[in-house]
Design a protein around this motif. Structure first.
Motif, mmCIF file in Angstrom:
data_model
loop_
_atom_site.group_PDB
_atom_site.id
_atom_site.type_symbol
_atom_site.label_atom_id
_atom_site.label_comp_id
_atom_site.label_asym_id
_atom_site.label_seq_id
_atom_site.Cartn_x
_atom_site.Cartn_y
_atom_site.Cartn_z
ATOM 1 N N THR A 127 -2.852 8.890 38.630
ATOM 2 C CA THR A 127 -1.761 8.875 39.605
ATOM 3 C C THR A 127 -1.619 10.248 40.238
ATOM 4 N N ILE A 176 0.724 12.869 42.147
ATOM 5 C CA ILE A 176 2.157 13.128 42.241
ATOM 6 C C ILE A 176 2.378 14.348 43.118
ATOM 7 N N THR A 236 4.534 2.558 46.149
ATOM 8 C CA THR A 236 4.500 3.847 45.470
ATOM 9 C C THR A 236 5.902 4.077 44.903
ATOM 10 N N GLU A 242 9.793 13.746 43.919
ATOM 11 C CA GLU A 242 8.422 13.433 43.525
ATOM 12 C C GLU A 242 8.009 12.111 44.147
ATOM 13 N N SER A 247 4.949 9.474 43.896
ATOM 14 C CA SER A 247 3.800 9.138 43.050
ATOM 15 C C SER A 247 3.059 7.928 43.600
#
Length: 221
Positions: free
Chosen positions: A25, A27, A102, A121, A123
């Motif tokens: 992933t 980020i 997402t 954030e 991700s």
């Protein structure tokens, strides 16, 4: 209209890749400290009336388990919501756009009684990013959009002098000053990409492509 030059340095940007539930992933993190108390920043980032002032009109049920929809943009579900307590607050939502999903997490931390750090954030599962998108644009594709949003939030919370409505912001983004801002933050996301291990020349090409995407023109040679 407003000088956003100080905004470029006021924002922090970073990128990392890690395993989340066993899946690679990416980020992206963007953050800024604002001269406002945590309760005010929480209200600005969680209530429909305040969100519309600096970002986009939003409809839906902005509570845990509810669904939201940003006008002309993403929608999703509120996955977690922890209002301010003991100097911190957080919420997490799905970010559903163009058929993809997402995740966005917003964290607030009280620095002083009248100062709050905002951190977002975004991700995305590596496997879910459309073929060729990351290779062409890198982190700037989404990063520049969040930088533009933080300009609006900074104006709303007193982090910048001046005033731009979201509607005026669309026109400003294509002005000479707006294009210069896009160029600068695309390059900052390229720097974050390099810090995360990317090849410097490839990151620069990604920044050029991102600039062209947001402004509708190729960058100067």
């Amino acid at each position: 209209m407003v000088d956003v030059t100080p905004q470029i340095d006021a924002v922090t940007r970073s990128l990392r890749t890690e395993e989340v539930d066993g899946a690679p992933t990416r980020i992206q993190t963007i953050g800024q400290e604002y001269p406002a108390g945590i309760d005010d920043v929480w209200e600005a980032t969680t209530t429909a009336e305040r969100i519309a002032r600096w970002f986009l009109p939003v409809s839906g049920d902005l509570r845990l388990g509810g669904r939201y929809q940003l006008t002309g943009n993403a929608g999703g579900e509120v996955l977690s919501c922890t209002p301010p307590a003991d100097g911190s607050a957080e919420y997490r939502v799905t970010w559903e756009f163009g058929g993809g999903v997402t995740w966005v997490t917003v964290r607030l931390t009280a620095v002083t009684e009248d100062s709050t750090r905002f951190e977002l954030e975004h991700s995305a599962l590596v496997a879910d990013v459309p073929a060729g998108m990351w290779e062409t644009f890198g982190p700037g594709a989404t990063g520049v959009g969040w930088d533009q949003a933080l300009v609006g939030l900074a104006l709303n919370l007193g982090g910048l002098d001046g005033a731009i409505s979201p509607k005026e912001g669309e026109a400003w983004a294509l002005s000479d000053d707006g294009k210069a801002f896009t160029r600068a933050v695309a390059d900052r996301w390229a720097a974050a990409h390099v810090a995360a291990g990317a090849d410097r020349e490839q990151a620069a090409r990604n920044a050029d492509a991102t600039y062209g995407f947001y402004t509708g023109q190729a960058p100067e040679a």
